[in-house]
Design a protein around this motif. Sequence first.
Motif, PDB file in Angstrom:
ATOM      1  N   GLU A 141       0.831  -1.204   0.000  1.00 32.45           N
ATOM      2  CA  GLU A 141       0.000   0.000   0.000  1.00 32.45           C
ATOM      3  C   GLU A 141       0.867   1.256   0.000  1.00 32.45           C
ATOM      4  N   THR A 142       0.206   2.407  -0.190  1.00 28.24           N
ATOM      5  CA  THR A 142       0.887   3.694  -0.178  1.00 28.24           C
ATOM      6  C   THR A 142       0.403   4.503   1.012  1.00 28.24           C
ATOM      7  N   VAL A 143       1.320   5.298   1.584  1.00 31.61           N
ATOM      8  CA  VAL A 143       0.972   6.094   2.764  1.00 31.61           C
ATOM      9  C   VAL A 143       1.614   7.473   2.659  1.00 31.61           C
ATOM     10  N   LEU A 144       0.862   8.490   3.078  1.00 30.86           N
ATOM     11  CA  LEU A 144       1.372   9.851   3.195  1.00 30.86           C
ATOM     12  C   LEU A 144       1.497  10.175   4.673  1.00 30.86           C
ATOM     13  N   ILE A 145       2.701  10.529   5.106  1.00 31.17           N
ATOM     14  CA  ILE A 145       2.967  10.844   6.505  1.00 31.17           C
ATOM     15  C   ILE A 145       3.294  12.327   6.612  1.00 31.17           C
ATOM     16  N   HIS A 146       2.427  13.070   7.270  1.00 28.98           N
ATOM     17  CA  HIS A 146       2.703  14.487   7.479  1.00 28.98           C
ATOM     18  C   HIS A 146       3.689  14.658   8.631  1.00 28.98           C
ATOM     19  N   GLY A 153       7.035  11.198  12.840  1.00 23.80           N
ATOM     20  CA  GLY A 153       7.256  11.040  11.403  1.00 23.80           C
ATOM     21  C   GLY A 153       8.427  10.139  11.068  1.00 23.80           C
ATOM     22  N   THR A 154       9.563  10.352  11.744  1.00 29.75           N
ATOM     23  CA  THR A 154      10.735   9.520  11.450  1.00 29.75           C
ATOM     24  C   THR A 154      10.483   8.064  11.810  1.00 29.75           C
ATOM     25  N   THR A 155       9.688   7.832  12.850  1.00 35.75           N
ATOM     26  CA  THR A 155       9.315   6.464  13.217  1.00 35.75           C
ATOM     27  C   THR A 155       8.369   5.863  12.184  1.00 35.75           C
ATOM     28  N   ALA A 156       7.360   6.634  11.794  1.00 35.80           N
ATOM     29  CA  ALA A 156       6.346   6.136  10.861  1.00 35.80           C
ATOM     30  C   ALA A 156       6.944   5.820   9.489  1.00 35.80           C
ATOM     31  N   ILE A 157       7.840   6.677   9.009  1.00 36.48           N
ATOM     32  CA  ILE A 157       8.481   6.423   7.706  1.00 36.48           C
ATOM     33  C   ILE A 157       9.195   5.077   7.736  1.00 36.48           C
ATOM     34  N   GLN A 158       9.982   4.862   8.779  1.00 44.27           N
ATOM     35  CA  GLN A 158      10.771   3.628   8.850  1.00 44.27           C
ATOM     36  C   GLN A 158       9.897   2.390   9.006  1.00 44.27           C
ATOM     37  N   MET A 215      -0.959  14.828  11.638  1.00 45.70           N
ATOM     38  CA  MET A 215      -0.873  15.499  12.933  1.00 45.70           C
ATOM     39  C   MET A 215      -1.215  16.980  12.822  1.00 45.70           C
ATOM     40  N   ILE A 216      -1.689  17.401  11.642  1.00 41.96           N
ATOM     41  CA  ILE A 216      -1.997  18.820  11.408  1.00 41.96           C
ATOM     42  C   ILE A 216      -3.449  19.131  11.754  1.00 41.96           C
ATOM     43  N   GLY A 217      -4.367  18.249  11.350  1.00 40.01           N
ATOM     44  CA  GLY A 217      -5.769  18.450  11.703  1.00 40.01           C
ATOM     45  C   GLY A 217      -6.524  19.323  10.736  1.00 40.01           C
ATOM     46  N   ALA A 218      -7.209  20.329  11.251  1.00 40.04           N
ATOM     47  CA  ALA A 218      -8.169  21.114  10.474  1.00 40.04           C
ATOM     48  C   ALA A 218      -7.568  21.719   9.207  1.00 40.04           C
ATOM     49  N   ALA A 219      -6.359  22.263   9.304  1.00 37.11           N
ATOM     50  CA  ALA A 219      -5.752  22.964   8.172  1.00 37.11           C
ATOM     51  C   ALA A 219      -5.547  22.056   6.959  1.00 37.11           C
ATOM     52  N   TYR A 220      -5.421  20.747   7.182  1.00 34.47           N
ATOM     53  CA  TYR A 220      -5.175  19.808   6.089  1.00 34.47           C
ATOM     54  C   TYR A 220      -6.381  18.920   5.780  1.00 34.47           C
TER      55      TYR A 220
END
Length: 327
Positions: A141-146, A153-158, A215-220
């Motif tokens: 699958e594909t994932v976008l990590i903000h 983020g560094t944990t999620a990417i790895q 982790m941005i919430g409303a703005a994104y």
Amino acid sequence: MRYVDLPAHGAPEVMVLATGALPQPRAGEILVRVEAAGVNRPDVAQRQGAYPPPKDASPVLGLEVAGEVVALGAGVTGFGLGDRVCALANGGGYAEYCTVPATQALTFPKGYDAVKAAALPETFFTVWANLFQMAGLTEGETVLIHGGSSGIGTTAIQLARAFGATVYTTAGSAEKCAACMDLGAARAINYKAEDFVEIVKEETQGRGVDVILDMIGAAYFDRNLQALAKDGCLSIIAFLGGATVEKANLAPIMVKRLTVTGSTMRPRSQEEKRAIRDELMAEVWPIIEKGEVSPVIHAVMPFDKVVEAHRLMESSEHIGKIVLKMG
């Protein structure tokens, strides 16, 4: 023991070093002599008065520790005096001693010292629960990590990369984007200069990504819905860009059969946290010990520099984790 007191909410300067009695482990808890403690965004929120601790938790800041087990509460099994553990604490981590439920403690990965081990619990619990358990990210699958250069983020990417996903991420500078690429991202998007929706669509031939960790919430929110593929999942873990969405087009949720989910770690039950701990030990600790995944540590600071550590966290200039070292 020494600990970080929070006599009032506010800027980093409200934190002061104080001396108090050692906490006593209750049934099911262990007492850890803390050698290192991680600094996390929820600590900042609690200091500001926006993230109060649960009623039965220590009011002292700090949600992850590493050190030596020096006392056992009634009924504790699986750990003994002298064991080296890192743990997800319910509070109390900014101190020389901290009690934690034994079910939220993990042995040090082989070859790890306290500083590296202290950088594991909060981000690994959070990423595993939200990205894998709830959003169901799987191989292929594909994932976008903000926020790819953050501790999360560094944990999620790895982890996403290690389990066979293709990773896209956002970050706020060329240096941070380069760091994300080094960790295994297929494409790092500088959100200050590029539109992540456009880049994601280009990279996926118009399909979008299967999962977004946000982790941005409303703005994104609105753009996240646009960037998801059919049957995709948006997992929200923080609100750095606000918690209230003023205007959004909800049609993509219906048209693309999207799922929107989210969670916080601290209010989860002890059994829920134990289930996450057990999966981390079974699925993730082996790849940590092989060197396939490791925490990215930006700064190690002395315990008495906690004010400076929080200033660094709030500056967002760091790449990876900030760790306090007892001394």
